[in-house]
Design a protein around this motif. Structure first.
Motif, PDB file in Angstrom:
ATOM      1  N   VAL A 264      -4.383  -5.501  -4.849  1.00  0.00           N
ATOM      2  CA  VAL A 264      -4.428  -5.794  -6.280  1.00  0.00           C
ATOM      3  C   VAL A 264      -3.136  -6.488  -6.699  1.00  0.00           C
ATOM      4  CG1 VAL A 264      -4.670  -4.800  -8.587  1.00  0.00           C
ATOM      5  CG2 VAL A 264      -5.849  -3.759  -6.637  1.00  0.00           C
TER       6      VAL A 264
ATOM      7  N   LYS B 282       0.821  -1.201   0.000  1.00  0.00           N
ATOM      8  CA  LYS B 282       0.000   0.000   0.000  1.00  0.00           C
ATOM      9  C   LYS B 282       0.864   1.264   0.000  1.00  0.00           C
ATOM     10  CE  LYS B 282      -3.819   2.262   2.353  1.00  0.00           C
ATOM     11  NZ  LYS B 282      -4.559   2.418   3.601  1.00  0.00           N
TER      12      LYS B 282
ATOM     13  N   GLY C 261      -6.604  -1.471   7.124  1.00  0.00           N
ATOM     14  CA  GLY C 261      -7.975  -1.914   6.924  1.00  0.00           C
ATOM     15  C   GLY C 261      -8.747  -2.237   8.186  1.00  0.00           C
TER      16      GLY C 261
ATOM     17  N   ILE D  94      -8.736  -5.409   3.946  1.00  0.00           N
ATOM     18  CA  ILE D  94      -8.221  -4.545   2.890  1.00  0.00           C
ATOM     19  C   ILE D  94      -8.013  -5.362   1.612  1.00  0.00           C
ATOM     20  CG2 ILE D  94      -5.804  -4.935   3.548  1.00  0.00           C
ATOM     21  CD1 ILE D  94      -5.301  -1.969   2.908  1.00  0.00           C
ATOM     22  N   SER D  95      -8.327  -4.724   0.475  1.00  0.00           N
ATOM     23  CA  SER D  95      -8.120  -5.408  -0.803  1.00  0.00           C
ATOM     24  C   SER D  95      -6.715  -5.137  -1.324  1.00  0.00           C
ATOM     25  CB  SER D  95      -9.129  -4.893  -1.837  1.00  0.00           C
ATOM     26  OG  SER D  95     -10.373  -5.457  -1.580  1.00  0.00           O
TER      27      SER D  95
ATOM     28  N   GLU E  69      -8.024  -9.855   5.853  1.00  0.00           N
ATOM     29  CA  GLU E  69      -8.729  -9.378   7.040  1.00  0.00           C
ATOM     30  C   GLU E  69      -8.176 -10.114   8.265  1.00  0.00           C
ATOM     31  OE1 GLU E  69     -12.568 -10.720   7.661  1.00  0.00           O
ATOM     32  OE2 GLU E  69     -12.312 -12.561   6.535  1.00  0.00           O
TER      33      GLU E  69
ATOM     34  N   THR F  52      -5.899 -11.822  -2.007  1.00  0.00           N
ATOM     35  CA  THR F  52      -6.274 -10.496  -2.536  1.00  0.00           C
ATOM     36  C   THR F  52      -7.202  -9.700  -1.623  1.00  0.00           C
ATOM     37  OG1 THR F  52      -8.187 -11.208  -3.857  1.00  0.00           O
ATOM     38  CG2 THR F  52      -6.030 -11.260  -4.939  1.00  0.00           C
ATOM     39  N   PHE F  53      -7.640 -10.301  -0.549  1.00  0.00           N
ATOM     40  CA  PHE F  53      -8.397  -9.535   0.429  1.00  0.00           C
ATOM     41  C   PHE F  53      -7.972 -10.027   1.813  1.00  0.00           C
ATOM     42  CE2 PHE F  53     -12.065  -8.884   3.250  1.00  0.00           C
ATOM     43  CZ  PHE F  53     -12.192  -7.506   3.119  1.00  0.00           C
TER      44      PHE F  53
END
Lengths: 314, 243
Positions: free
Chosen positions: A142, A76, A134, A139-140, A231, A228-229
């Motif tokens: 990519v 990020k 997140g 949080i995603s 948590e 990809t996600f």
């Protein structure tokens, strides 16, 4: 002779991996193989502290998630490439291992285990309350674009995890056959005696927590790209702690082969069960197999094989 | 010149409990000195202080190696072991799940001993032939006497300059006690080993000691310059001989 077994296993893994990516099979197989290899890394890492040294760590999820969230921050904030993520995950989780080791290794046996369990809870709470990554929402992430040589990004991640698994096994093998391994075995068998014999117990235990934590972190580093996600409840999942403990116990804890056998066996069983029955059954399967092994073969599959061979050791 | 161990005015304890109240002893080169005392008088604590497992609150402990003084207080056990001080711990403290051979090899963990590992292993097997025939056996599966032999053999693997022996007679049948004590005497006679032995079995200990100290409630109450002085002492008569 052990060195030859090690070589055969490594070459076998590489060949199987290459063949696997050339097959162009159903994408699901790469997902499944990634998870199994990830457990090879985690179980091997756990075994360095839990099996060789005899200190049971319930905090695998903390180290794994730390690796994963280190990646999240770096992706990020800096759009860092994968090699950097791996190195950073290993470094941060290794530091955590060193710190926790320093704080808790004066505790013996069960007290150390409780402390590691608490560590996972504390870290998860911190992540839940940290908005940048997140928080509780997750949080995603990519994935980077397509890569040459590989059919898909998951295929690439599979290859990365294969290399990490080989690396982890190599580290475990090296520790086991070195003086460090002999010292760790002495600590496991009788820590007081080890101290009397001039084994630098604290230093060796710190090496074990650092290396073990670092390998767990490196296993978590590619995790954001895999799912990809990210948590907290998936990254800190209890499965990691339970599986990474159960796999070496089932395979056998005194050599590097044990966790590999355990991870492949249990990991595959879980993947098959997920597809054919239900993913909710996974922990139940682990539980039942673990109970069966503790009763029938307390030294794991390797111990069982040795016993059936007639047992060279009385 | 050889090696000499000096303990001077050492005070030590665990938390609020003071165990040693200013203990001074000396062990000279090639001497076998016995530290006599019944349970709970501070023998093991003193031994642990020498090895760095318990840190003294006050006093000095030092080695003199060829006239050079090396302070031991404040050093961790691994450093002290590496200086050539090795312990045969009370209750043997073997590695029960490791083999006899693995136990012996761990005795040579200190860097200084690793170079002579083959020579020392041969020496161990020569001194304790039983260990050679049991080398692949798990240490925990041997009898008490054999385990005590292994504990001594393991300590010898470190090629010690000074051997500390803490209560070799604990948990052994009388016939085995004499056999173990006999082995220590043999080592002392043949190799001029410097030995400090804590023991409560007076009769056995005085068989091999050159001289000794009697420790009572954390204080040296008597210093015997020969075994005769020890056996004629009133304290010994009171505590050990039941006179």
């Amino acid at each position: 002779m052990r060195g030859r077994t090690f070589g055969v296993v490594v070459i076998g893994m590489v060949l199987a991996g290459v063949l696997f990516t050339r097959l162009g099979a159903n994408q699901y197989y790469y997902f499944a193989a990634y998870v199994i290899l990830q457990y090879v890394v985690l179980a091997t890492a756990w075994n360095i502290l839990g099996g060789y040294t005899g200190y049971v760590n319930f905090g695998t999820a903390a180290f794994f998630a730390l690796g994963a969230y280190t990646s999240v921050v770096l992706i990020k904030g800096f759009a860092a490439p994968l090699p950097v993520l791996l190195a950073a995950g290993a470094a941060v989780a290794g530091l955590l291992g060193l710190g926790i080791g320093y704080l808790t290794l004066r505790l013996r046996g069960v007290f150390f285990s409780i402390a590691t369990l608490a560590l996972a809870v504390v870290l998860q709470t911190m992540v839940i309350n940290w908005d940048y990554v997140g928080g509780a929402r997750g949080i995603s992430v990519v994935r980077p674009g397509r890569l040459p040589f590989f059919g898909s990004y998951v295929e690439f991640l599979f290859a990365v995890m294969l290399l990490l698994a080989i690396f982890a096994i190599a580290v475990a093998w090296w520790i086991e056959t070195s003086r460090i391994g002999r010292g760790l075995a002495a600590i496991r068998d009788n820590e007081e005696a080890a101290e009397c014999m001039g084994v630098p117990t604290l230093r060796l235990k710190l090496i074990a927590t650092t290396v073990s934590g670092s390998l767990m972190g490196v296993a978590g580093a590619p995790f954001p790209y895999y799912v990809t996600f990210v948590e907290p409840s998936s990254a800190f999942n209890l499965d990691y702690a339970v599986n990474s403990l159960a796999m070496p116990m089932i395979g056998g804890t005194t050599t590097w082969v044990g966790p590999v056998i355990g991870a492949i066996l249990l990991g595959t069983t879980q993947q098959v069960a997920t597809v054919t029955i239900s993913s909710a059954l996974n922990l139940l399967i682990v539980g039942i197999i673990l109970v069966a092994f503790v009763i029938l073969a307390p030294d794991g599959i390797l111990g069982l094989v040795q016993r059936l061979k007639g047992g060279a050791r009385a | 010149m050889g090696n000499r161990l000096v303990v001077r005015d050492v005070q030590a304890g665990y938390g609020a409990v003071r165990v040693l109240h200013g203990v001074s002893i000396e062990v000279n080169d090639a001497e076998t000195v016995v530290l006599l005392g019944t349970n709970g008088n501070g023998k093991s604590t003193l031994i642990k202080c020498v090895l760095g497992i318990v840190r003294p609150d006050a006093g000095e402990i030092f080695l003199e190696v060829d006239g050079q003084r090396i302070d031991l207080v404040g050093k961790p056990p691994e450093e002290i072991v590496n200086l050539g001080v090795t312990l045969v711990p009370e209750g043997r403290r073997l590695f029960p799940k490791l083999t006899v051979e693995e136990n012996l090899l761990l005795g040579a963990y200190r860097p200084g001993a690793r170079r002579h590992i083959d020579r020392n292993l041969a020496f161990c097997f020569e001194t304790f032939p039983i260990l050679r025939s049991r080398r692949k056996q798990r240490a925990g599966s041997m009898s008490g006497g054999e385990q005590q032999m292994l504990a001594i053999g393991r300590a010898l693997m470190a090629a010690p300059a000074i051997l500390l022996v803490d209560e070799p007679s604990v948990g052994l049948a009388p016939v085995l006690v004499s056999r173990v004590i006999g082995k220590i005497k043999e080592l002392k006679d043949r190799y001029q080993l410097t030995v400090l032995m804590a023991e409560q079995n007076f009769n056995q200990a005085t068989k091999i000691a050159d001289r000794g100290y009697i420790i009572v409630h954390g204080r040296i109450e008597f210093e015997g310059h020969s075994t005769r002085e020890l056996s004629e002492n009133e304290l010994v008569k009171k505590y050990y001989l039941g006179v």
